[in-house]
Write a protein that holds these residues in place. Structure first.
Motif, short mmCIF file in Angstrom:
data_model
loop_
_atom_site.label_atom_id
_atom_site.label_comp_id
_atom_site.label_asym_id
_atom_site.label_seq_id
_atom_site.Cartn_x
_atom_site.Cartn_y
_atom_site.Cartn_z
N SER A 162 37.22 37.91 44.99
CA SER A 162 37.06 39.16 44.76
C SER A 162 36.95 39.06 43.27
N PHE A 163 36.12 40.24 42.75
CA PHE A 163 36.00 40.50 41.16
C PHE A 163 37.50 40.62 40.70
N GLU A 164 38.04 41.45 41.31
CA GLU A 164 39.34 41.82 40.79
C GLU A 164 40.42 40.25 40.77
N HIS A 165 40.27 39.69 41.57
CA HIS A 165 40.86 38.34 41.63
C HIS A 165 40.38 37.24 40.54
N ALA A 166 38.95 37.27 40.34
CA ALA A 166 38.41 36.64 39.16
C ALA A 166 38.86 37.06 37.92
N CYS A 167 39.06 38.51 37.66
CA CYS A 167 39.64 39.00 36.42
C CYS A 167 41.05 38.56 36.38
N LYS A 168 41.94 38.67 37.32
CA LYS A 168 43.22 38.08 37.11
C LYS A 168 43.46 36.82 36.74
N ALA A 169 42.36 35.91 37.21
CA ALA A 169 42.61 34.49 37.28
C ALA A 169 42.23 33.74 35.64
N GLN A 170 41.66 34.85 34.83
CA GLN A 170 41.41 34.47 33.44
C GLN A 170 42.53 34.45 32.78
N LYS A 171 42.57 33.35 31.56
CA LYS A 171 43.73 33.26 30.81
C LYS A 171 42.94 33.48 29.37
N PRO A 172 43.55 34.84 28.69
CA PRO A 172 44.24 35.61 29.33
C PRO A 172 43.67 36.47 30.14
N MET A 173 44.49 37.17 31.06
CA MET A 173 44.05 38.06 32.27
C MET A 173 43.02 39.23 31.70
N ILE A 174 42.18 39.66 32.30
CA ILE A 174 41.48 40.77 32.11
C ILE A 174 41.90 41.88 32.68
N PHE A 175 42.46 42.84 31.69
CA PHE A 175 43.20 44.20 32.25
C PHE A 175 42.16 45.01 32.51
N ASP A 176 42.77 45.97 33.36
CA ASP A 176 41.97 47.08 34.40
C ASP A 176 40.88 47.67 33.35
N LYS A 177 41.25 48.23 32.11
CA LYS A 177 40.43 48.98 31.21
C LYS A 177 39.10 48.20 30.87
N ARG A 178 39.09 46.75 30.77
CA ARG A 178 37.86 46.12 30.13
C ARG A 178 37.23 45.55 31.69
N ARG A 179 37.65 45.69 32.53
CA ARG A 179 37.04 44.92 33.74
C ARG A 179 35.51 45.87 34.04
N PRO A 180 35.29 47.09 33.89
CA PRO A 180 33.98 47.73 34.02
C PRO A 180 32.87 46.93 33.02
N ALA A 181 33.42 46.74 31.79
CA ALA A 181 32.30 46.03 30.99
C ALA A 181 32.16 44.71 31.48
N TYR A 182 32.99 43.85 31.98
CA TYR A 182 32.72 42.51 32.55
C TYR A 182 31.77 42.76 33.70
N GLN A 183 32.00 43.66 34.64
CA GLN A 183 31.50 44.02 36.02
C GLN A 183 29.89 44.43 35.68
N LYS A 184 29.73 45.19 34.59
CA LYS A 184 28.30 45.36 34.11
C LYS A 184 27.51 44.09 33.81
N ALA A 185 28.11 43.29 33.07
CA ALA A 185 27.63 42.00 32.43
C ALA A 185 27.39 41.21 33.50
N ILE A 186 28.21 40.90 34.48
CA ILE A 186 28.14 40.10 35.60
C ILE A 186 26.86 40.36 36.40
N ALA A 187 26.71 41.63 36.74
CA ALA A 187 25.40 42.28 37.25
C ALA A 187 24.04 42.12 36.42
N ARG A 188 24.14 41.85 35.23
CA ARG A 188 23.08 41.68 34.16
C ARG A 188 22.76 40.24 34.12
N LEU A 189 23.57 39.16 34.32
CA LEU A 189 23.45 38.16 33.52
C LEU A 189 23.74 36.85 34.86
N PRO A 190 22.99 36.51 35.37
CA PRO A 190 23.03 35.42 36.41
C PRO A 190 23.65 34.16 35.91
#
Length: 352
Positions: A270-298
């Motif tokens: 899941s996307f949530e698991h992928a964010c938690k697996a990063q070092k450092p972990m991507i916190f909730d507040k920044r996840r929407p921005a990463y989600q937008k970038a992932i959808a835009r960039l294959p």
């Protein structure tokens, strides 16, 4: 009862409540709301004031002690609890619930200033207990579409008439920083005659550009998919003398993070698991921005941009002839969803 920051003075004129909760992250409106409560308390004859600054390991028993201590000089007092960015925790929640139990017999005024309260926190026991007696003032950042109108109205507080074009320009030059914009309005008020009309030319001549960029601002603009802001921030970094390797480091770090997230997603996680697996972990507040970038960039696009970043590293070291700052601009622009010519040019990737 919920009231917004611009409605608070009128609400306080009608009745001074026993509790006011000011919650939010926008500093100017937060400060103004707290100042309005203090002014209303003074007007109502409340002259004594006690302040509790909540820090790490704060002893919440101090709230009980302060509220129970009778003053020798006044029948009531204004009690301020300043949390800043600290959370209440269980002890704080219990202390506020206890405070709520004695409100029917107390004449004191409680002002709680804190960070943003989400919907879940507004359903908590302590909030519901206080809300029966409280004004709740959520402080929100001013939306970009309303910023010009907000600044135009704000200027009237300083005895200025601000044209709408001037207000929009002021918002642009201060990057939506309301504190900085208000400081500029104060300066203009000092330099102008009472009731002066401020035009866009006045702003251009008299207002310093308060925008201060850093590489994290650039990274956020790229992730959120804002090419115009990305371009502006990068030009700002260059004009402020930020070294190219620092800019490249920030962009490369985000590219590697996005690639890592994509790899986790391709493995069925899941996307949530992928964010938690990063070092450092991507916190909730920044996840929407990463989600937008992932959808835009294959994945293929990310690999190509990371290769461009490697070529720019060689450019910085003088090993290839790619223009460094132009390359950084086009790398960032493409990461933000725009079209950077150097990012699409085949010769950028040629090994000589």
């Amino acid at each position: 009862m919920k009231v917004f920051a611009d409605q608070l003075p009128a609400a306080l004129e009608k009745k001074l409540p026993k509790v006011v909760i000011v919650a939010g992250d926008e500093p100017l409106q937060h400060r103004d709301a707290c100042d309005a409560v203090r002014a209303a308390a003074r007007k109502a004859g409340v002259e004594e004031r006690e302040v509790l600054d909540v820090e790490a390991n704060f002893a919440w028993g101090r709230l009980d002690e302060t509220s129970n201590n009778l003053s020798l000089f006044a029948s009531c007092k204004l009690l301020e609890v300043r949390l800043g960015k600290h959370s209440l925790g269980q002890e704080g929640a219990k202390a506020l619930s206890r405070y709520a139990e004695q409100l029917t017999t107390s004449d004191d005024i409680l002002l709680i200033s804190m960070g943003k309260l989400d919907a879940r926190q507004q359903k908590s026991a302590w909030f519901k207990a206080l809300d029966k007696y409280a004004l709740f003032v959520p402080v929100w950042p001013v939306d970009a579409s309303r910023l010009g109108f907000w600044l135009r109205d704000r200027a009237s507080r300083h005895g200025l008439t601000l044209e709408l074009d001037a207000a929009r320009l002021l918002g642009e030059r201060t990057e939506g920083n309301l504190l900085a914009a208000d400081q500029e309005l104060q300066k203009l008020a000092l330099l102008s005659s009472p009731g002066a009309r401020i035009t866009a030319d006045s702003i251009l001549q008299g207002v310093e550009d308060n925008t201060r960029f850093d590489v994290f601002t650039l990274a956020d603009a790229c992730l959120k998919g804002d090419p115009a802001r990305t371009s502006r921030v990068l030009h700002g970094l260059r004009s402020e003398g930020v070294e190219a390797p620092i800019v490249l480091w920030a962009l490369s770090r985000e590219l590697r993070t996005l690639l890592s997230i994509q790899q986790h997603l391709e493995q069925g996680q899941s996307f949530e698991h992928a964010c938690k697996a990063q070092k450092p972990m991507i916190f909730d507040k920044r996840r929407p921005a990463y989600q937008k970038a992932i959808a835009r960039l294959p994945m293929k696009r990310l690999h190509k941009l990371l290769l461009m970043a490697q070529r720019l590293d060689l450019s910085i070291k003088g090993a290839v002839a790619i223009p460094t700052w132009e390359g950084l601009h086009d790398l960032a622009l493409t990461l933000a969803g725009g079209r950077g010519l150097l990012a699409d040019a085949a010769w950028t990737y040629q090994v000589r």
